[in-house]
Design an enzyme around this catalytic site. Sequence first.
Site, mmCIF file in Angstrom:
data_model
loop_
_atom_site.group_PDB
_atom_site.id
_atom_site.type_symbol
_atom_site.label_atom_id
_atom_site.label_comp_id
_atom_site.label_asym_id
_atom_site.label_seq_id
_atom_site.Cartn_x
_atom_site.Cartn_y
_atom_site.Cartn_z
ATOM 1 N N HIS A 1 42.327 30.823 38.649
ATOM 2 C CA HIS A 1 43.779 30.945 38.791
ATOM 3 C C HIS A 1 44.433 29.661 39.316
ATOM 4 C CE1 HIS A 1 43.630 35.157 37.866
ATOM 5 N NE2 HIS A 1 42.959 35.479 38.953
ATOM 6 N N ASP B 1 36.232 37.585 33.541
ATOM 7 C CA ASP B 1 36.852 38.184 34.714
ATOM 8 C C ASP B 1 37.922 39.178 34.250
ATOM 9 O OD1 ASP B 1 37.229 37.266 37.898
ATOM 10 O OD2 ASP B 1 39.028 38.141 37.018
ATOM 11 N N HIS C 1 40.780 39.583 35.372
ATOM 12 C CA HIS C 1 42.096 38.941 35.443
ATOM 13 C C HIS C 1 42.119 37.710 34.546
ATOM 14 C CE1 HIS C 1 41.423 40.960 39.387
ATOM 15 N NE2 HIS C 1 42.638 41.433 39.113
ATOM 16 N N ASP D 1 34.545 41.640 38.265
ATOM 17 C CA ASP D 1 35.496 42.673 38.641
ATOM 18 C C ASP D 1 35.924 43.529 37.450
ATOM 19 O OD1 ASP D 1 36.735 40.461 37.572
ATOM 20 O OD2 ASP D 1 38.136 40.163 39.234
#
Length: 298
Positions: A121, A157, A159, A240
């Site tokens: 990120h 991931d 996200h 995740d």
Amino acid sequence: MAVAVFTHPDCVRHDPGSDHPESPARLRAVLGRLRAESGLTVRDGAPAAETELLAIHPPHYLRLLEEMSAGGGGTLFLDTVMNRASWAAAIGAAGAVIAGVNHAHGGEGHAFAAVRPPGHHALASKGMGFCLLANAMIAARCAQRLGRERVLIVDWDVHHGNGTQALMERDPSLRYVSLHQWPWYPGTGAADERGVGNVFNVPRGPGKPPALYVEDLWVAIVAATAGWRPDLLLISAGFDAMKGDPLGGFTLEPVHYAELTRRLREHLPDVPIVGLLEGGYVPDRLAAGVLAHVKELS
């Protein structure tokens, strides 16, 4: 050849707080599981040199991180919190990822970087989403300096790696494939975000059968590599997307990460692979997912 695992001791000293999901317990669980596995070696990498970081991040941002950490830490941005050890952890994590790239580039086998804080990120001048430095992009530029011109980044991931995409989407020497929950944090990663034709986003809703996520990601990987063979593969390996993770709603299990890793090795034989840890917020589940991935790299 056996896969090598790289880490740095400062990575477990970064602590954003007792109630924060990105806790030191995550990496402790991963390293404990890997060190207990016969045939795996866990090595400490050296901290990243500033020249490696400057390939991605401007000097003023690096000084901000260093000075904030030296001052005892604080909130960098919303959910992204630092303590006194965070700068050392960030450059240690980047260094471990670079060590993995050097290992794989040198023909010694595939590698995995068991590190934190995560990186996908992080923007050039802004940390967010628990991330301080853009580890995957630091690794990609390192690989290119070593002569591996074309780098594929696969991000599984839950996200979307908005930082990675923002830093590579205008560079045709890089390709990025991301499977992620949609709509979800950070709000980027729509299928029509294509960069210069080098971005392959796979946004999917939560609660679907795991085979759907695996197959849809695989279709995108095949499309990204059609007529384009990478010289090195980076995997932003977040776990995740496993069933039960508090920060996601996907349904994957360790066996699915093993399957994807095995398929990638078969699809891209002789291409060096470096996995690097991103998310995953149930420590025991995270460790199981990492082990499944690393064993298939061996």
